[in-house]
Scaffold this active site. Structure first.
Site, PDB file in Angstrom:
ATOM      1  N   HIS A  12      -7.840  -8.843   3.397  1.00 45.32           N
ATOM      2  CA  HIS A  12      -8.322  -8.768   4.774  1.00 45.32           C
ATOM      3  C   HIS A  12      -9.844  -8.758   4.749  1.00 45.32           C
ATOM      4  O   HIS A  12     -10.465  -8.477   3.718  1.00 45.32           O
ATOM      5  CB  HIS A  12      -7.794  -7.500   5.444  1.00 45.32           C
ATOM      6  CG  HIS A  12      -6.354  -7.604   5.826  1.00 45.32           C
ATOM      7  ND1 HIS A  12      -5.539  -6.514   5.905  1.00 45.32           N
ATOM      8  CD2 HIS A  12      -5.585  -8.671   6.158  1.00 45.32           C
ATOM      9  CE1 HIS A  12      -4.324  -6.906   6.277  1.00 45.32           C
ATOM     10  NE2 HIS A  12      -4.337  -8.203   6.420  1.00 45.32           N
ATOM     11  N   GLY A  59      -4.566 -16.392   6.787  1.00 47.56           N
ATOM     12  CA  GLY A  59      -3.456 -15.483   7.052  1.00 47.56           C
ATOM     13  C   GLY A  59      -2.961 -15.518   8.488  1.00 47.56           C
ATOM     14  O   GLY A  59      -1.766 -15.741   8.729  1.00 47.56           O
ATOM     15  N   ASP A  64      -0.044 -16.155   5.237  1.00 47.15           N
ATOM     16  CA  ASP A  64       0.808 -15.084   4.703  1.00 47.15           C
ATOM     17  C   ASP A  64       2.257 -15.543   4.645  1.00 47.15           C
ATOM     18  O   ASP A  64       2.972 -15.286   3.675  1.00 47.15           O
ATOM     19  CB  ASP A  64       0.704 -13.819   5.565  1.00 47.15           C
ATOM     20  CG  ASP A  64      -0.684 -13.211   5.569  1.00 47.15           C
ATOM     21  OD1 ASP A  64      -1.401 -13.373   4.570  1.00 47.15           O
ATOM     22  OD2 ASP A  64      -1.043 -12.570   6.573  1.00 47.15           O
ATOM     23  N   ASP A  84      -6.301  -4.024   4.538  1.00 47.58           N
ATOM     24  CA  ASP A  84      -7.141  -2.994   5.148  1.00 47.58           C
ATOM     25  C   ASP A  84      -6.264  -1.981   5.880  1.00 47.58           C
ATOM     26  O   ASP A  84      -5.721  -2.294   6.937  1.00 47.58           O
ATOM     27  CB  ASP A  84      -8.123  -3.656   6.108  1.00 47.58           C
ATOM     28  CG  ASP A  84      -9.046  -2.667   6.795  1.00 47.58           C
ATOM     29  OD1 ASP A  84      -9.039  -1.469   6.425  1.00 47.58           O
ATOM     30  OD2 ASP A  84      -9.780  -3.087   7.703  1.00 47.58           O
ATOM     31  N   HIS A  91      -2.028 -10.151  12.959  1.00 49.56           N
ATOM     32  CA  HIS A  91      -0.834 -10.709  12.320  1.00 49.56           C
ATOM     33  C   HIS A  91      -0.140  -9.656  11.437  1.00 49.56           C
ATOM     34  O   HIS A  91       0.420  -9.980  10.394  1.00 49.56           O
ATOM     35  CB  HIS A  91      -1.204 -11.965  11.528  1.00 49.56           C
ATOM     36  CG  HIS A  91      -2.176 -11.710  10.405  1.00 49.56           C
ATOM     37  ND1 HIS A  91      -3.448 -11.251  10.609  1.00 49.56           N
ATOM     38  CD2 HIS A  91      -2.055 -11.851   9.075  1.00 49.56           C
ATOM     39  CE1 HIS A  91      -4.056 -11.115   9.449  1.00 49.56           C
ATOM     40  NE2 HIS A  91      -3.227 -11.473   8.501  1.00 49.56           N
ATOM     41  N   ASP A  94       3.231 -10.456  10.044  1.00 51.36           N
ATOM     42  CA  ASP A  94       3.230 -11.375   8.907  1.00 51.36           C
ATOM     43  C   ASP A  94       2.909 -10.641   7.612  1.00 51.36           C
ATOM     44  O   ASP A  94       3.486 -10.921   6.565  1.00 51.36           O
ATOM     45  CB  ASP A  94       2.209 -12.497   9.118  1.00 51.36           C
ATOM     46  CG  ASP A  94       2.487 -13.321  10.352  1.00 51.36           C
ATOM     47  OD1 ASP A  94       3.669 -13.457  10.730  1.00 51.36           O
ATOM     48  OD2 ASP A  94       1.521 -13.831  10.958  1.00 51.36           O
ATOM     49  N   ARG A 100       7.285  -7.244   2.345  1.00 49.29           N
ATOM     50  CA  ARG A 100       8.737  -7.106   2.228  1.00 49.29           C
ATOM     51  C   ARG A 100       9.295  -8.117   1.232  1.00 49.29           C
ATOM     52  O   ARG A 100      10.139  -7.799   0.407  1.00 49.29           O
ATOM     53  CB  ARG A 100       9.397  -7.300   3.602  1.00 49.29           C
ATOM     54  CG  ARG A 100      10.908  -7.194   3.553  1.00 49.29           C
ATOM     55  CD  ARG A 100      11.534  -7.474   4.936  1.00 49.29           C
ATOM     56  NE  ARG A 100      12.966  -7.508   4.830  1.00 49.29           N
ATOM     57  CZ  ARG A 100      13.664  -8.588   4.486  1.00 49.29           C
ATOM     58  NH1 ARG A 100      13.061  -9.721   4.214  1.00 49.29           N
ATOM     59  NH2 ARG A 100      14.983  -8.522   4.403  1.00 49.29           N
TER      60      ARG A 100
END
Length: 144
Positions: A12, A59, A64, A84, A91, A94, A100
């Site tokens: 980020h 991203g 992402d 961050d 997002h 995302d 995950r």
């Protein structure tokens, strides 16, 4: 996982300088692997460190999700994502989906410098590794 790892580098905005410093410190090791990054981060790292990096979209524009798809297809081994924790991201869904996928497919995941340092300094990092992936095909979610 082969000896040559397929590594995604993501950060980020508020963490890009941290990732840049980490990549500079590990450039010789990273250069032996195949590198991917989201758009802005990839440009920064390629320009500043002279590494060959395949760039995804930014991203927020789907980068992402592109990396998540690579994980699902078995095309990524390591995710170094300096996110961050102090700022909401437009997002965030995302970001959560990408993290995950990294857990679901059991790939190496570092979200901070300490973890990234341990991963890259592991004797297993520069050799082949037999990775176990849980079979979720029979997973049935029970109501709570």
């Amino acid at each position: 996982m082969k000896k040559t790892k397929r590594i995604a580098l993501v950060a980020h905005d508020e963490r890009k300088e941290d990732l840049l410093m980490w990549v500079r410190r590990n450039t010789s090791t990273l250069a032996r692997h195949q590198l991917f990054a989201t758009g802005t981060t990839g440009k920064l790292l390629a320009d500043q460190c002279g590494l060959s990096i395949s760039r995804m979209k930014s991203g927020p524009l789907g980068g992402d999700q592109m990396l998540g798809a690579m994980i699902a297809k078995g095309d990524l081994d390591v995710l170094v994502f300096f996110w961050d924790p102090m700022s909401a991201q437009p997002h965030d869904v995302d970001v959560k989906a990408l993290l995950r996928m990294s857990v679901l497919y059991n790939i190496l995941t570092a979200c901070n410098r300490a973890t990234a340092d341990f991963i890259i300094s592991s004797p297993s990092f520069n050799r082949a590794y037999e990775q176990e992936i849980k079979d979720y095909s029979t997973y049935i979610r029970r109501p709570v």
